[in-house]
Motif scaffolding. Structure first.
Motif, mmCIF file in Angstrom:
data_model
loop_
_atom_site.group_PDB
_atom_site.id
_atom_site.type_symbol
_atom_site.label_atom_id
_atom_site.label_comp_id
_atom_site.label_asym_id
_atom_site.label_seq_id
_atom_site.Cartn_x
_atom_site.Cartn_y
_atom_site.Cartn_z
ATOM 1 N N GLY A 99 -2.287 10.533 -30.058
ATOM 2 C CA GLY A 99 -2.911 11.785 -30.480
ATOM 3 C C GLY A 99 -4.094 11.617 -31.408
ATOM 4 N N SER A 155 -6.803 7.321 -25.082
ATOM 5 C CA SER A 155 -7.420 8.522 -24.520
ATOM 6 C C SER A 155 -8.930 8.362 -24.375
ATOM 7 C CB SER A 155 -7.144 9.730 -25.406
ATOM 8 O OG SER A 155 -5.762 9.967 -25.495
ATOM 9 N N ASN A 208 -7.275 13.721 -31.295
ATOM 10 C CA ASN A 208 -7.990 13.706 -30.014
ATOM 11 C C ASN A 208 -8.362 15.100 -29.530
ATOM 12 O OD1 ASN A 208 -7.880 10.923 -29.892
ATOM 13 N ND2 ASN A 208 -6.023 10.898 -28.669
ATOM 14 N N LYS A 209 -7.540 16.091 -29.815
ATOM 15 C CA LYS A 209 -7.849 17.433 -29.336
ATOM 16 C C LYS A 209 -9.068 18.034 -30.046
ATOM 17 C CE LYS A 209 -4.566 19.981 -32.247
ATOM 18 N NZ LYS A 209 -3.391 20.858 -32.202
ATOM 19 N N PHE A 210 -9.512 17.432 -31.159
ATOM 20 C CA PHE A 210 -10.705 17.904 -31.857
ATOM 21 C C PHE A 210 -11.950 17.085 -31.529
ATOM 22 C CE2 PHE A 210 -7.273 19.403 -34.789
ATOM 23 C CZ PHE A 210 -7.398 20.738 -34.453
ATOM 24 N N THR A 257 -14.590 16.898 -29.068
ATOM 25 C CA THR A 257 -14.955 17.969 -28.138
ATOM 26 C C THR A 257 -15.992 17.601 -27.088
ATOM 27 O OG1 THR A 257 -16.561 18.726 -29.767
ATOM 28 C CG2 THR A 257 -14.387 19.761 -29.799
#
Length: 192
Positions: A108, A139, A168-170, A172
């Protein structure tokens, strides 16, 4: 000796990284116990959990949360250890307090190296919200040029380099290299 669902670690070096060597002398940079920038984050695993299998093994060097080794003052002014302290310079921590192991980020997360600013009108030394992946959970590829959302980065000094830990979700956007990118590492991050 193992903990049921936690790791047992010990710091590599002292609790605080608040001094540097200058020639043959030691220069103390900070004497406050509450400043997180001078708290050691490097540790060695000495026991793994009994409850589950982990990719982490005894002897692995890890980067951990800054509050693990921190000391603090209670309401009466008495200096105390963190809640992770167990005994004899050993600490019990959960897996989510470990951020990097064996040059690989925990699931993550990625660690991003900032870039030097190329805008002549910008007073800042680095480009905001853009960097190069140094460590990833798989990722992203190493050396990939990425952008991330504001206020989602946390600063770490790892092997003399200033890096940002970003979920990782930030992250972009992936950029194409233009050829003028240069990594930025301030002199103070390089150690003594």
């Amino acid at each position: 000796m193992n903990a049921y669902k936690d790791f047992i670690i010990e710091p590599i070096g002292d609790r605080y990284n608040n001094s540097v060597r200058v020639d043959d002398k030691e220069l103390i940079l900070n004497t406050e116990i509450f400043n997180h920038q001078y708290i050691n984050r490097h540790a060695k695993i000495i026991a793994t959990p009994l409850l589950f299998q982990s990719p982490l093994n005894v002897g692995d060097e890890v980067i951990v949360h800054h509050n693990i080794f921190r000391r603090w003052h209670d309401v009466k002014g008495k200096e105390r250890n963190s809640r992770s302290y167990w005994k004899d310079n050993k600490y019990i921590i959960s897996q989510d307090q470990i951020y990097l192991y064996n040059n690989k980020a925990m699931p993550g997360y990625s660690f991003i190296k900032p870039l030097k600013a190329i805008d002549n009108f910008n007073k800042e030394a680095e480009r905001p919200l853009v960097g190069v992946i140094k460590y990833s959970d798989g990722s992203f590829n190493k050396e990939e040029l990425v952008g991330f959302t504001p206020s989602m980065e946390y600063e770490f000094i790892i092997n003399g380099e200033r890096l940002y830990r970003v979920m990782n979700k930030f992250i972009t956007i992936k950029y194409e290299y233009q050829g003028n990118e240069e990594e930025y590492n301030p002199s103070w991050a390089q150690g003594g």
